[in-house]
Design a protein around this motif. Structure first.
Motif, short mmCIF file in Angstrom:
data_model
loop_
_atom_site.label_atom_id
_atom_site.label_comp_id
_atom_site.label_asym_id
_atom_site.label_seq_id
_atom_site.Cartn_x
_atom_site.Cartn_y
_atom_site.Cartn_z
N GLY A 1 2.11 5.58 -2.36
CA GLY A 1 3.37 6.49 -2.37
C GLY A 1 3.60 6.90 -3.79
O GLY A 1 3.96 8.23 -4.19
N THR A 2 3.55 6.00 -4.80
CA THR A 2 4.03 6.21 -6.10
C THR A 2 2.96 7.35 -6.60
O THR A 2 3.12 8.23 -7.47
N HIS A 3 1.64 7.09 -6.38
CA HIS A 3 0.68 8.07 -6.79
C HIS A 3 1.06 9.58 -6.12
O HIS A 3 1.00 10.43 -7.03
N PHE B 1 2.45 -0.05 -12.59
CA PHE B 1 3.54 -0.39 -13.45
C PHE B 1 4.53 -0.75 -12.34
O PHE B 1 5.44 -1.75 -12.29
N ILE B 2 5.03 0.09 -11.51
CA ILE B 2 5.97 -0.11 -10.31
C ILE B 2 5.82 -1.39 -9.34
O ILE B 2 6.83 -1.81 -9.41
N THR B 3 4.70 -1.65 -9.12
CA THR B 3 4.34 -2.60 -8.35
C THR B 3 4.43 -4.04 -9.10
O THR B 3 5.21 -4.93 -8.43
N ILE B 4 4.16 -3.92 -10.31
CA ILE B 4 4.25 -5.20 -11.09
C ILE B 4 5.85 -5.51 -11.38
O ILE B 4 6.12 -6.56 -11.34
N VAL B 5 6.40 -4.55 -11.86
CA VAL B 5 7.69 -4.56 -12.19
C VAL B 5 8.77 -5.04 -10.84
O VAL B 5 9.67 -6.05 -10.91
N ALA C 1 0.86 -1.21 -0.05
CA ALA C 1 0.09 0.17 -0.01
C ALA C 1 0.74 1.05 0.21
O ALA C 1 0.69 2.17 -0.86
N ILE C 2 1.82 1.20 0.69
CA ILE C 2 2.84 2.33 0.89
C ILE C 2 3.46 2.68 -0.51
O ILE C 2 3.50 3.73 -1.02
N GLY D 1 -1.24 5.45 -13.38
CA GLY D 1 -0.68 3.96 -13.85
C GLY D 1 0.57 3.84 -13.43
O GLY D 1 1.07 2.67 -13.52
N MET D 2 1.23 4.96 -13.09
CA MET D 2 2.70 4.60 -12.71
C MET D 2 3.08 3.60 -11.45
O MET D 2 3.77 2.66 -11.37
N SER D 3 1.95 3.73 -10.59
CA SER D 3 1.88 3.04 -9.32
C SER D 3 1.61 1.50 -9.58
O SER D 3 2.20 0.52 -9.06
#
Length: 177
Positions: free
Chosen positions: A20-22, A67-71, A15-16, A63-65
């Protein structure tokens, strides 16, 4: 109790990182308003109301959040054997849950989630000008692939055996038939 602690900690870390990415992306585009903690989770509040959002920045903010979690999930998956063999069983277990969450949650968030609660897909669709159903189909396929990776490659590393159909491989490589 220790088992539950690793799951809870993994959910908090997920969640962070996601929210946090958002927040970081919103700050980069000067759209960050506030960060709120609710009983059901974390929420980033943006300056522009949903109905007025337009432009590519919303694709990145929303979308970046995901993308980041899946990567991060794929990155940790590559090191699954080392993570499983950590001397600390707590960190090995935490690594397991982080891999599972990072690979599955945002793939579900963008595939099934829009039917239930909307979510990040609205900003992705508006920002990048792509069809919502196309995004949902792509991420449902990613979800199925990631589920299969977990069933075939992650669970065996941790010595987990199950007969539950959701956690057993659906696709068998030729050498395993």
């Amino acid at each position: 109790m220790r088992k539950y602690l690793t799951v809870i900690l993994a959910i908090i870390i997920f969640a962070i990182i996601h929210e946090g990415t958002h927040a970081l992306m919103a700050m980069a585009f000067e759209e960050y308003e506030a960060f709120q903690v609710h009983p059901y989770g974390l929420e980033v509040i943006f300056k522009t109301p949903v109905a007025e959002r337009q432009g590519i920045k919303w694709g990145f903010i929303s979308g970046m959040s995901n993308f980041i979690t899946i990567v991060l999930g794929y990155s940790m998956f590559l090191f699954r054997v080392k993570i499983a063999r950590l001397q600390s069983s707590f960190f090995g277990s935490l690594g397991y849950w982080l891999i599972v969450l990072f690979l599955l949650v945002d793939a579900l968030n963008l595939s099934i989630g829009p039917f239930i609660y909307g979510g990040d897909i609205g900003g992705i669709v508006v920002g990048f000008g792509i069809n919502q159903y196309l995004v949902q189909i792509v991420f449902f396929v990613i979800f199925l692939i990631n589920r299969e990776l977990i069933a075939q490659k992650l669970l065996p590393v941790y010595g987990i055996k199950t007969k539950h159909p959701l956690f057993r491989p659906w696709i068998r490589p030729k050498e395993n038939r």
